[in-house]
Design a protein around this motif. Structure first.
Motif, PDB file in Angstrom:
ATOM      1  N   LEU A   1       0.812  -1.211   0.000  1.00 46.50           N
ATOM      2  CA  LEU A   1       0.000   0.000   0.000  1.00 46.50           C
ATOM      3  C   LEU A   1       0.848   1.265   0.000  1.00 46.50           C
ATOM      4  N   GLU A   2       2.111   1.147   0.413  1.00 45.66           N
ATOM      5  CA  GLU A   2       2.997   2.294   0.404  1.00 45.66           C
ATOM      6  C   GLU A   2       3.678   2.376  -0.958  1.00 45.66           C
ATOM      7  N   VAL A   3       3.777   3.568  -1.465  1.00 41.45           N
ATOM      8  CA  VAL A   3       4.394   3.736  -2.770  1.00 41.45           C
ATOM      9  C   VAL A   3       5.146   5.059  -2.795  1.00 41.45           C
ATOM     10  N   ASP A   4       6.288   5.036  -3.445  1.00 47.20           N
ATOM     11  CA  ASP A   4       7.060   6.260  -3.617  1.00 47.20           C
ATOM     12  C   ASP A   4       6.603   6.903  -4.932  1.00 47.20           C
ATOM     13  N   ILE A   5       5.608   7.778  -4.825  1.00 48.12           N
ATOM     14  CA  ILE A   5       5.006   8.404  -6.002  1.00 48.12           C
ATOM     15  C   ILE A   5       6.039   9.183  -6.807  1.00 48.12           C
ATOM     16  N   ASP A   6       6.943   9.880  -6.119  1.00 46.99           N
ATOM     17  CA  ASP A   6       7.952  10.661  -6.839  1.00 46.99           C
ATOM     18  C   ASP A   6       8.848   9.756  -7.674  1.00 46.99           C
ATOM     19  N   LYS A   7       9.208   8.585  -7.146  1.00 42.55           N
ATOM     20  CA  LYS A   7      10.033   7.643  -7.906  1.00 42.55           C
ATOM     21  C   LYS A   7       9.281   7.149  -9.146  1.00 42.55           C
ATOM     22  N   LEU A   8       8.006   6.798  -8.972  1.00 43.56           N
ATOM     23  CA  LEU A   8       7.216   6.336 -10.111  1.00 43.56           C
ATOM     24  C   LEU A   8       7.040   7.436 -11.149  1.00 43.56           C
TER      25      LEU A   8
ATOM     26  N   THR B   1       8.368   9.593 -16.431  1.00 41.30           N
ATOM     27  CA  THR B   1       8.909  10.676 -17.261  1.00 41.30           C
ATOM     28  C   THR B   1       9.990  10.143 -18.192  1.00 41.30           C
ATOM     29  N   GLN B   2      10.864   9.290 -17.665  1.00 40.33           N
ATOM     30  CA  GLN B   2      11.927   8.723 -18.496  1.00 40.33           C
ATOM     31  C   GLN B   2      11.352   7.807 -19.571  1.00 40.33           C
ATOM     32  N   VAL B   3      10.351   7.029 -19.226  1.00 42.85           N
ATOM     33  CA  VAL B   3       9.702   6.145 -20.204  1.00 42.85           C
ATOM     34  C   VAL B   3       9.075   6.979 -21.320  1.00 42.85           C
ATOM     35  N   ARG B   4       8.434   8.072 -20.967  1.00 41.63           N
ATOM     36  CA  ARG B   4       7.842   8.945 -21.998  1.00 41.63           C
ATOM     37  C   ARG B   4       8.927   9.521 -22.911  1.00 41.63           C
ATOM     38  N   ARG B   5      10.054   9.892 -22.341  1.00 44.68           N
ATOM     39  CA  ARG B   5      11.171  10.368 -23.179  1.00 44.68           C
ATOM     40  C   ARG B   5      11.621   9.277 -24.136  1.00 44.68           C
ATOM     41  N   ASP B   6      11.727   8.041 -23.617  1.00 44.62           N
ATOM     42  CA  ASP B   6      12.116   6.913 -24.469  1.00 44.62           C
ATOM     43  C   ASP B   6      11.142   6.748 -25.634  1.00 44.62           C
ATOM     44  N   ILE B   7       9.854   6.826 -25.332  1.00 43.74           N
ATOM     45  CA  ILE B   7       8.823   6.650 -26.366  1.00 43.74           C
ATOM     46  C   ILE B   7       8.981   7.686 -27.469  1.00 43.74           C
ATOM     47  N   VAL B   8       9.100   8.944 -27.083  1.00 47.45           N
ATOM     48  CA  VAL B   8       9.227  10.020 -28.077  1.00 47.45           C
ATOM     49  C   VAL B   8      10.495   9.833 -28.898  1.00 47.45           C
ATOM     50  N   ARG B   9      11.603   9.505 -28.249  1.00 42.19           N
ATOM     51  CA  ARG B   9      12.864   9.278 -28.983  1.00 42.19           C
ATOM     52  C   ARG B   9      12.736   8.123 -29.968  1.00 42.19           C
ATOM     53  N   MET B  10      12.160   7.015 -29.518  1.00 43.57           N
ATOM     54  CA  MET B  10      12.053   5.830 -30.364  1.00 43.57           C
ATOM     55  C   MET B  10      11.217   6.108 -31.609  1.00 43.57           C
ATOM     56  N   VAL B  11      10.048   6.687 -31.405  1.00 41.14           N
ATOM     57  CA  VAL B  11       9.135   6.934 -32.524  1.00 41.14           C
ATOM     58  C   VAL B  11       9.693   8.008 -33.449  1.00 41.14           C
ATOM     59  N   HIS B  12      10.285   9.041 -32.877  1.00 40.88           N
ATOM     60  CA  HIS B  12      10.860  10.110 -33.702  1.00 40.88           C
ATOM     61  C   HIS B  12      12.037   9.596 -34.528  1.00 40.88           C
ATOM     62  N   GLN B  13      12.885   8.791 -33.911  1.00 40.04           N
ATOM     63  CA  GLN B  13      14.086   8.312 -34.601  1.00 40.04           C
ATOM     64  C   GLN B  13      13.747   7.499 -35.847  1.00 40.04           C
ATOM     65  N   CYS B  14      12.710   6.685 -35.781  1.00 37.83           N
ATOM     66  CA  CYS B  14      12.370   5.857 -36.949  1.00 37.83           C
ATOM     67  C   CYS B  14      11.236   6.465 -37.776  1.00 37.83           C
ATOM     68  N   GLN B  15      10.670   7.576 -37.285  1.00 37.67           N
ATOM     69  CA  GLN B  15       9.568   8.253 -37.985  1.00 37.67           C
ATOM     70  C   GLN B  15       8.399   7.310 -38.253  1.00 37.67           C
TER      71      GLN B  15
ATOM     72  N   ASP C   1       1.707   5.390 -17.359  1.00 38.92           N
ATOM     73  CA  ASP C   1       1.506   5.286 -15.907  1.00 38.92           C
ATOM     74  C   ASP C   1       1.045   3.888 -15.497  1.00 38.92           C
ATOM     75  N   TYR C   2       0.174   3.289 -16.289  1.00 40.91           N
ATOM     76  CA  TYR C   2      -0.318   1.932 -16.004  1.00 40.91           C
ATOM     77  C   TYR C   2       0.839   0.932 -15.977  1.00 40.91           C
ATOM     78  N   LEU C   3       1.655   0.937 -17.029  1.00 45.07           N
ATOM     79  CA  LEU C   3       2.742  -0.042 -17.091  1.00 45.07           C
ATOM     80  C   LEU C   3       3.842   0.240 -16.067  1.00 45.07           C
ATOM     81  N   VAL C   4       4.135   1.498 -15.811  1.00 46.19           N
ATOM     82  CA  VAL C   4       5.135   1.820 -14.789  1.00 46.19           C
ATOM     83  C   VAL C   4       4.639   1.353 -13.425  1.00 46.19           C
ATOM     84  N   ALA C   5       3.380   1.610 -13.104  1.00 46.88           N
ATOM     85  CA  ALA C   5       2.831   1.151 -11.823  1.00 46.88           C
ATOM     86  C   ALA C   5       2.902  -0.370 -11.711  1.00 46.88           C
ATOM     87  N   LEU C   6       2.540  -1.073 -12.799  1.00 45.65           N
ATOM     88  CA  LEU C   6       2.601  -2.538 -12.773  1.00 45.65           C
ATOM     89  C   LEU C   6       4.016  -3.048 -12.540  1.00 45.65           C
TER      90      LEU C   6
END
Length: 157
Positions: free
Chosen positions: A4-11, A16-30, A42-47
């Motif tokens: 029940l305890e979660v470090d929200i700031d860590k998540l 944020t880093q995952v979103r950066r990865d997504i934008v980089r990946m899609v942009h790089q290959c267009q 957020d769903y996958l990071v929480a899981l």
């Protein structure tokens, strides 16, 4: 820290880093589907970083660990980023997204041998039946681990 305890700031930082990865990946290959990937971050990071019991050493059998099945495989950028950031494979491999001979194609497949991928998810609508089958197998084998799955709105209509 209990479940029940979660470090929200860590998540938030991981998301944020995952979103950066997504934008980089899609942009790089267009090519790709950034909207769905960004929306499911957020769903996958929480899981993967708080809820699921899983092992990045990866055993396809998944005995004794929680399983995740991605049905809407076109949001592979978020899945690949979360797997890499969870330790399933090197984060540097994200730079190969959708390139020839890369294990990171537009839809995840098992024949690429990428740790963390338990089913090919190019055909929409298949994930629910696979997840139900995995959950039933866990029950029959006395494995009390959980099975999670994610589906797109279009495939559920």
């Amino acid at each position: 820290m209990n479940v029940l305890e979660v470090d929200i700031d860590k998540l938030k930082d991981i998301a944020t880093q995952v979103r950066r990865d997504i934008v980089r990946m899609v942009h790089q290959c267009q090519s790709g589907h950034p909207g769905g990937s960004l929306g499911c971050t957020d769903y996958l990071v929480a899981l993967y970083f708080h809820i699921m019991k899983h092992d990045p050493k990866f055993n396809m059998n998944g005995k004794g660990e929680d399983l995740f099945f991605l049905s809407n495989g076109h949001i592979s950028p978020v899945f690949y980023s979360v797997l890499a950031r969870s330790g399933y494979f090197d984060v540097a491999e994200l730079a190969t997204f959708r390139k020839l001979n890369s294990r990171l194609q537009g839809h995840p497949t098992t024949h690429e041998g990428l740790p963390g991928i338990r089913m090919a998810s190019g055909s929409l609508g298949q994930g629910l039946s696979v997840a139900i089958g995995a959950a039933q197998a866990k029950r029959l084998n006395g494995d009390d681990s959980f099975v999670y799955t994610l589906h797109g709105d279009g495939e559920l209509q």
